[in-house]
Design an enzyme around this catalytic site. Sequence first.
Site, PDB file in Angstrom:
ATOM      1  CB  CYS A 421      -0.931   0.004   1.210  1.00  0.00           C
ATOM      2  SG  CYS A 421      -2.038   1.438   1.258  1.00  0.00           S
ATOM      3  CB  THR A 486      -1.812   2.151  -6.573  1.00  0.00           C
ATOM      4  OG1 THR A 486      -1.585   2.230  -5.166  1.00  0.00           O
ATOM      5  CG2 THR A 486      -3.217   1.665  -6.829  1.00  0.00           C
ATOM      6  CB  CYS A 626       0.997  10.731 -41.178  1.00  0.00           C
ATOM      7  SG  CYS A 626       0.438  11.369 -42.780  1.00  0.00           S
TER       8      CYS A 626
END
Length: 678
Positions: A421, A486, A626
């Site tokens: 955590c 996370t 492009c």
Amino acid sequence: MQDGYCLEGGVLKVDRFVNHQMDPGLMKQVAVEFFSRFARSGVTKIVTVEASGIAPAVMLGYLMELPVVFAKKQKPSTMGEFLSTTVHSFTKDKDTPLIISREHLLPEDRVLFVDDFLAYGNTGLAIQDLCQQAGATLVGMAFLIEKEFQHGRQRLLEAGIAHVESLAIIESLDNNEIKLKDQKRRKVNIYEEACRCLLCQDAPCTKACKRGDPARAIRAVRFDNHKPALQWVKDCNDADLERAEQACIHYNWHIRIKEMMKAIHKDDVDLEWEKVNGQWRIVNAPSLAIDFCGIRCENPFFLASSAVCTNYEMVARAFDAGWAGVFYKTICMKEIKEVSPRFDALHDNGMHGDFYGFRNMEQLSENPVEMDFDILRRLKQDYPTKVVIASIMGQNEEEWQQLAQMAEEAGCDAVELNFSCPQMKHEGMGSDVGQSPELVRQYTAAVKKSVRIPVIPKMTPNITNMAVPAAACVEAGADAISAINTIKSVTMTFDSEVSGQRTISGYSGRAVKPIALRFILEMAKMPVKTELSGIGGIETWRDALEFIQLGCSNVQVCTAVMQYGYRIIDDLVLGLQRYMVKRGLSSVESLVGERVEKFLHPDMLDRDTIIYPKFDKELCVGCGRCAVSCSDGGHQAIVFDMESRQPRLVGTKCVGCHLCRLVCPAGAIGVTKRISKK
């Protein structure tokens, strides 16, 4: 073409989106286009007529930061000196006055006229007359729709109005059929359209549709099951889908449901469907059952330890929906008090509800320890075929052992050790532990001694090499590894501050998936082998498949559930089953780790061949993205013809990096065959 319709006598009705019910999103885009076409005209004032031209004119005035004047059809009693003229209305077949106050149209004004239709040009000529009376300069006219067959443009040009722009030119309305000039009808991008859908609960579109479930079909498209999506609308006719569209409550413009469904090709996988308890399912679908740590799971899809599983009712609803198991929100001995607000998200500009990155400052379960283990006990009793795993976190060896023993006594199938955590307020807990091979080895060994159920350490990504602490866990007896938790992060939005303060906290969502896959791959290649449970950015069945193919026996989902709900399990299961049918596979186990050997060290990759990009002129819209990217971020290998608005590849300069293909918004750049470098 979609919402316009014809009446006898050449009348085109667009009252669904222009001149009765107006589409604000469309008006905004109209204004953006007119802005680009008249940007160099030196406009100082925009003029329109009441009422249909007001919406696009105001939008354009907002963008250009110019005043907007609309010609009135009746003189107000409060108006002083005014200019007036008369215009003949084609649709109403009568003469109508147009009036503008002299104080709002001045000799120094450079006027751009904006209106909804150009037909015979009568209104445009009337505005020219008003400008001439005022001594103002008329620099151009902008129309949303031009009916070319009524020759209004020719009359305006003959009157000396040189700059006339129309966004849609109608060549004819013969037989009440709309024929557009020089415009190719492009198919809707079904994924782009599905991503606009609000994914409503108790969806109004489905309630309005008599013979199908368009909301479920759109959800299938959104979560990468576009071909099976047709199953939910197979009995619908055009009228059903049109009713569904009109019932759409999208805040901008409705989802183009009919066009979406017509753009989907018939499924190329032979599937037989049956309806069970009101839900369509594949007949004789391949089983998704898989063993994880010796535990039989009905499918590989689990809830990750987080806010999506904090009480009995939540987990029970998830199990009823079809989730195979849960890593329950982490339990610890410490008192947990959460902050408010505790979440933040990263969206594309102007987008809400659908975020690609999610930051949370949430810690562990706020429930008393005894309550959480009672919840786990009841879940296992009431759902004996589901997999219930307790996630725990201690601050010392004794706490780790005590919590693990309580999990085993509650009947849990396994225990997850949260070593990861990222925002714990207590020292010696969370990701600080996960970065230390010595601590994770010590705590894993201690828990293994105290319980008989499988032990699954959860790794932190906030480290350079996760394989080092992971290997230490395996050496200490861990039955599997789950990853990733996370990633430590910072976001800067003011509305996520806590009493004006901020902190570093955890980042998740689809943006982290490539990072999670990298850690999974590195652990799959460890000399010491172990089972893996994958976490990080999983939204669709294809995301889950990628984790499985890199060695995961199951996957855990959190952020996607927080966004879209437990219902995404339907498409996770459907997509993986359909994939297995397509490949002729009978077990998920055959997919586990099948792509690991494809990944080599960089110095072992083929550097003697090249794949050139291939341009599809039919799909190309001529935007030039492009060429811009190749020029400024590549190898200057694309030439863009400004007249034809077509790109051309310079083969001698192209290195086959494929930046152009990745930036093309129209999907008009593909690949050629791999060949040897010259």
